[in-house]
Design a protein around this motif. Structure first.
Motif, PDB file in Angstrom:
ATOM      1  N   SER A  21      -6.784  -4.693  -4.424  1.00  0.00           N
ATOM      2  CA  SER A  21      -7.037  -4.316  -2.980  1.00  0.00           C
ATOM      3  C   SER A  21      -6.876  -2.495  -3.167  1.00  0.00           C
ATOM      4  O   SER A  21      -6.702  -1.917  -4.709  1.00  0.00           O
ATOM      5  CB  SER A  21      -5.850  -4.497  -2.191  1.00  0.00           C
ATOM      6  N   SER A  22      -6.410  -1.907  -2.232  1.00  0.00           N
ATOM      7  CA  SER A  22      -6.558  -0.082  -2.251  1.00  0.00           C
ATOM      8  C   SER A  22      -5.375  -0.252  -1.522  1.00  0.00           C
ATOM      9  O   SER A  22      -5.003   0.101  -0.015  1.00  0.00           O
ATOM     10  CB  SER A  22      -7.532   0.442  -1.849  1.00  0.00           C
ATOM     11  N   SER A  41      -5.667   2.228   0.350  1.00  0.00           N
ATOM     12  CA  SER A  41      -6.113   2.965   1.336  1.00  0.00           C
ATOM     13  C   SER A  41      -6.473   1.841   2.925  1.00  0.00           C
ATOM     14  O   SER A  41      -7.133   2.277   4.005  1.00  0.00           O
ATOM     15  CB  SER A  41      -7.607   4.008   1.850  1.00  0.00           C
ATOM     16  N   ASP A  42      -6.149   0.397   2.182  1.00  0.00           N
ATOM     17  CA  ASP A  42      -6.102  -0.571   3.372  1.00  0.00           C
ATOM     18  C   ASP A  42      -5.158  -0.996   4.066  1.00  0.00           C
ATOM     19  O   ASP A  42      -4.246  -0.231   3.298  1.00  0.00           O
ATOM     20  CB  ASP A  42      -6.561  -1.737   2.205  1.00  0.00           C
ATOM     21  N   LYS A  43      -5.812  -1.562   4.480  1.00  0.00           N
ATOM     22  CA  LYS A  43      -4.516  -2.325   5.687  1.00  0.00           C
ATOM     23  C   LYS A  43      -4.025  -3.827   5.254  1.00  0.00           C
ATOM     24  O   LYS A  43      -4.947  -4.510   4.831  1.00  0.00           O
ATOM     25  CB  LYS A  43      -4.613  -2.482   7.359  1.00  0.00           C
ATOM     26  N   ASP A  78      -5.320  -6.339   6.575  1.00  0.00           N
ATOM     27  CA  ASP A  78      -7.511  -7.010   6.124  1.00  0.00           C
ATOM     28  C   ASP A  78      -7.280  -7.073   4.145  1.00  0.00           C
ATOM     29  O   ASP A  78      -7.869  -8.301   4.021  1.00  0.00           O
ATOM     30  CB  ASP A  78      -7.570  -5.165   6.192  1.00  0.00           C
ATOM     31  N   ILE A  79      -6.180  -6.932   3.978  1.00  0.00           N
ATOM     32  CA  ILE A  79      -6.278  -7.352   2.321  1.00  0.00           C
ATOM     33  C   ILE A  79      -5.645  -8.813   2.440  1.00  0.00           C
ATOM     34  O   ILE A  79      -6.885  -9.538   1.548  1.00  0.00           O
ATOM     35  CB  ILE A  79      -4.730  -6.124   1.529  1.00  0.00           C
ATOM     36  N   ASN A 105      -9.228 -10.864   3.697  1.00  0.00           N
ATOM     37  CA  ASN A 105     -10.577 -10.575   2.152  1.00  0.00           C
ATOM     38  C   ASN A 105     -10.128 -11.531   0.930  1.00  0.00           C
ATOM     39  O   ASN A 105     -10.353 -11.855   0.610  1.00  0.00           O
ATOM     40  CB  ASN A 105     -10.817  -8.733   1.717  1.00  0.00           C
ATOM     41  N   VAL A 109       0.968  -0.906   0.058  1.00  0.00           N
ATOM     42  CA  VAL A 109      -0.307   0.488  -0.100  1.00  0.00           C
ATOM     43  C   VAL A 109       0.828   1.074   0.018  1.00  0.00           C
ATOM     44  O   VAL A 109      -0.026   2.242   0.195  1.00  0.00           O
ATOM     45  CB  VAL A 109      -0.946  -0.244   1.486  1.00  0.00           C
TER      46      VAL A 109
END
Length: 455
Positions: A166-167, A169-171, A174-175, A178, A143
């Motif tokens: 994924s983005s 801004s994601d942790k 969490d990525i 998910n 990220v």
């Protein structure tokens, strides 16, 4: 890789040719050469010391006493110990990826920024999809680096695997979670997680990747390292090995102008097997690492198995059978067939790529040939054929003066080059006629001097 070692060993074998047996004195001379070659190749000093001690112990032992060729016997000991240093002592299964868990098998990619981690993730996805017939999902947990996620998405699409978006801004944890949930629901066999790298080792990076590891519990944690890093690779390997339970190493850029020391040092420092090696920038340029075969290549013994594998991958068996049946049935070998033969040669890594895997004596025999020029000429020949009309490709006899000028202009070459290519095509066509009549040996003899740059 380690060309210097190859040359030094060849020189010492020659000087030892007249010796009746291995002695402390003549062995010491060769080991001095080996030691210098390894240090010049940026192999870590502890690895060099251990390697030399083992070779000396084996060389002066019963294994080689009484050998008729002491120099060759000593090279044999060096080859076995070199293979062991690169991981052969861990057993044949050590370099294999483990899929011994409920799918998806999770592979975590770790390493510094700039070592080729994201590209290697794509290459590995392609390898698993094509060689192991696995359904693969990739995800980027990087990220921090701009465009890292888009880069992985691009290479994943190119190799035909699935990508989990994924983005920034994601942790990262969490990525990973998910992506794992998605992989389970969509019945993927393998999930490859590309993690963030830094320009240097820092505490935050290690804590983050350790947290990702704890969250998804990967079956494989692969340390990706640039083979050209030399001594820097050792410090990085130590840091990652302390922070993560690594299961293996991937060496990238082995095709570069590298001294190759990382291949020997990283295995020694981590105690983990090298599982893959990046051998070209192309997305199919990832090879399963075989320590014994790599040792053979380093010592100028060639890698015939790799050559056979390249041929198997590069040659379209169905197309080859179709061409053989066409010739046997009385069909004419045309420009389309000629282009197909040239294209298959390129798929096999070109002439220089094939030569690299041959034993040293064959490489020396071809030393006078200009491989780059030969490969360039093959590309130009393909360009000339591409400038022909479908009718001209099917019936090359139609190509007279005006057509030759048009084809030359379209391919950006001189008319003489078109004439030369047509002559080579006619020679190949003649060989194919002989093949139809069973004259295989005549055809092989006729091939001498056919390829440009290899006369």
């Amino acid at each position: 890789m380690l060309d210097n070692l190859t040359q030094r060993l060849a020189k010492v074998v020659k000087t030892m040719r007249g010796e009746a047996r291995l002695t402390e004195a003549n062995t010491a001379e060769m080991l001095r050469e080996v030691r210098m070659a390894l240090l010049e190749a940026d192999v870590a000093l502890p690895a060099v010391r251990e390697f030399i001690a083992k070779v000396k112990e084996k060389a002066l032992g019963e294994e080689v006493i009484g050998s008729l060729s002491p120099g060759q016997a000593l090279v044999g000991v060096v080859q076995r110990e070199l293979a062991a240093l690169m991981g052969a002592d861990l057993g044949p299964d050590a370099t294999q990826l483990s899929f011994a868990q409920q799918p998806p098998a999770i592979i975590l990619m770790a390493g510094l920024q700039g070592v080729g981690k994201t590209t290697t993730t794509g290459k590995l996805a392609k390898y698993l999809k094509e060689q192991k017939k696995k359904k693969v999902l990739t995800v980027s947990a990087d990220v921090y680096r701009p465009a890292a996620i888009a880069q992985l998405e691009s290479v994943t699409k190119q190799v035909g695997a699935d990508f989990f978006p994924s983005s920034a801004s994601d942790k990262p944890v969490d990525i990973a979670k998910n992506a794992l949930d998605w992989a389970k629901k969509h019945y993927h066999d393998v999930l490859i997680i590309d993690t963030a790298g830094r320009l240097g080792i820092d505490e935050a990076m290690m804590q983050e990747i350790a947290a990702v590891h704890a969250a998804v519990k990967p079956v494989e944690t692969l340390f990706v390292v640039d083979a050209m890093l030399g001594q820097d690779a050792i410090n990085t390997a130590k840091a990652f090995n302390d922070a993560l339970p690594l299961t293996g190493v991937v060496l990238t850029k082995l095709d570069g102008d590298s001294r190759g020391g990382a291949a020997l040092s990283v295995r020694h420092v981590t105690g983990k097997p090298i599982k893959f090696a990046g051998v070209s920038e192309k997305l199919d340029g990832l090879e399963a690492f075989d320590p014994t075969r790599m040792a053979n290549r380093v010592l100028g013994m060639g890698d015939i198995l790799a050559l056979v594998e390249e041929a198997r991958k590069g040659v379209d068996a169905e197309a080859a059978t179709e061409l053989a049946n066409k010739i046997k049935g009385g069909g004419k070998f045309d420009m389309n067939d000629f282009k197909a033969q040239l294209t298959q040669m390129k798929k096999m890594g070109g002439m220089s790529g094939l030569l690299d895997k041959l034993p040293a004596q064959f490489q020396q025999a071809a030393a006078g040939a200009n491989m780059d020029q030969a490969e360039k000429q093959v590309r130009r020949m393909v360009g000339i054929i591409d400038s022909m009309t479908p009718g001209e490709r099917a019936k090359p006899e139609l190509i007279k003066a005006n057509r030759k000028r048009r084809i030359a202009a379209g391919a950006g070459v001189q008319v003489q080059e078109v004439n030369r290519m047509l002559n080579q095509f006619e020679q190949m066509q003649t060989m194919m006629k002989k093949l139809k009549g069973g004259g295989l040996m005549k055809m092989m003899r006729g091939m001498k001097g056919m390829m440009p740059g290899l006369r």
